[in-house]
Design an enzyme around this catalytic site. Structure first.
Site, PDB file in Angstrom:
ATOM      1  N   GLU A  35      43.045  14.175  34.069  1.00  0.00           N
ATOM      2  CA  GLU A  35      42.716  13.791  35.450  1.00  0.00           C
ATOM      3  C   GLU A  35      43.983  13.393  36.199  1.00  0.00           C
ATOM      4  OE1 GLU A  35      39.642  10.875  35.736  1.00  0.00           O
ATOM      5  OE2 GLU A  35      38.102  12.243  34.977  1.00  0.00           O
ATOM      6  N   ARG A  87      41.164  35.071  48.738  1.00  0.00           N
ATOM      7  CA  ARG A  87      40.853  36.492  48.524  1.00  0.00           C
ATOM      8  C   ARG A  87      39.447  36.687  47.974  1.00  0.00           C
ATOM      9  NH1 ARG A  87      45.740  38.389  44.945  1.00  0.00           N
ATOM     10  NH2 ARG A  87      45.618  36.215  44.300  1.00  0.00           N
ATOM     11  N   LYS A 181      45.008  52.404  48.404  1.00  0.00           N
ATOM     12  CA  LYS A 181      44.939  51.650  47.139  1.00  0.00           C
ATOM     13  C   LYS A 181      43.503  51.445  46.684  1.00  0.00           C
ATOM     14  CE  LYS A 181      45.483  46.904  46.545  1.00  0.00           C
ATOM     15  NZ  LYS A 181      46.245  45.659  46.661  1.00  0.00           N
ATOM     16  N   ASP A 207      53.522  42.901  52.254  1.00  0.00           N
ATOM     17  CA  ASP A 207      52.136  42.547  51.932  1.00  0.00           C
ATOM     18  C   ASP A 207      51.934  41.064  52.211  1.00  0.00           C
ATOM     19  OD1 ASP A 207      49.534  42.971  51.145  1.00  0.00           O
ATOM     20  OD2 ASP A 207      50.013  43.530  49.078  1.00  0.00           O
TER      21      ASP A 207
END
Ligand code: R5P
Length: 277
Positions: A35, A87, A181, A207
């Protein structure tokens, strides 16, 4: 007061200087059970938390920074130079979460507004429950490039063509094109080369992010006898063996911004962020 996340300390310092706002000396600690805890010293009326969520730990740390800042400041602004999970902006298979939405909702609970930089899609801002602005820092990448000869600016897919155009426009002249792509897996992509002639030219690949380097290295391997090849991206994640993949295909230079702090982070997004703070 600028409140840095542990992964964004250099950018936070640059932003502090650009804005003339003081920089909080935050302490970060991790306990034996894994933690985390942070300690934020007295802030001003406004706390600007600057934290790229580059890992799951960084996400937790951001929520802690916001909570600590909220106890002291009247206004909490969250700057996400790089937003992790952006993403994953849809459920790609049955039973999957919309992870970007889950992260955005959690982050919204601790802030009055959000600034982020070139998320994969600007629409990710709609997932936040507070106002969110996406800042475009692509133009800054042109500043990092050397003088170019007969340059060709290529994006590895159609979605990043606007970034390539922005870098070209800021750099001056040059042709712009893109690859087709198809992603096969997390680490494998298939690409069709662009029609542009690459022989004897300086080629600049552009990119939003280089993550595993699969996209960029696959694209570069398809170039026909270029003179020099440069890779530019806003977010130089360069995870796992990305740098080796790029080196093996013969890259002459890799340039990114400080949204993710790496050795290749040669340009700061601080001026672009400062305009909105
Ligand atoms: C995807 O469309 C993005 O724009 C990038 O091309 C991609 O995420 C890069 O990932 P990697 O470096 O793992 O191929």
């Amino acid at each position: 007061m600028i409140v840095p996340g542990s992964a964004s300390q250099d950018l936070a310092a640059t932003l502090s200087a650009a804005l003339g706002e003081s920089l909080a000396a935050v302490e970060y600690e991790q306990f034996a059970d894994g933690e985390r805890v942070v300690r934020v010293p007295d802030t001003d009326d406004r706390a600007v938390v600057v934290a790229s969520t580059v890992s799951d730990g960084a996400h937790v740390e951001l929520l802690q920074l916001q909570d600590a800042a909220r106890q002291q400041a009247e206004e909490v602004v969250t700057v996400l130079p790089y937003m992790g999970y952006a993403r994953q902006d849809e459920a790609f298979a049955e039973g999957e979460p919309v992870s970007a939405r889950a992260m955005a909702r959690a982050i919204s609970t601790g802030t009055d507004r959000v600034l982020t930089v070139n998320p994969h899609e600007n629409a990710v801002c709609d997932f936040f429950d507070v106002p969110c602005r996406a800042v475009d820092a692509a133009g800054l990448l042109a500043d990092t490039l050397p003088a170019l000869s007969d340059p060709l600016f290529l994006s590895p897919d159609e979605g990043a063509i606007d970034l390539a155009k922005t870098v070209r426009d800021t750099a001056g002249d040059g042709e712009v094109d893109y690859f087709e792509k198809h992603r096969l897996s997390d680490t494998e992509v298939e690409m069709q080369p662009s029609d542009a002639d690459t022989a004897g030219r300086d080629v600049v690949l552009v990119d939003d992010i280089v993550a595993t380097g699969s996209t960029m290295s696959t694209a570069i391997a398809q170039l026909d006898d270029p003179d020099r090849v440069f890779v530019t991206c806003v977010h130089p994640m360069l995870a796992a063996s990305a740098r080796t993949k790029l080196a093996r295909v013969g890259v002459d230079g890799v340039f990114g911004t400080d949204t993710i702090e790496r050795a290749v982070s040669t340009v700061s997004v601080a001026p672009a962020l400062a305009e909105h703070l």
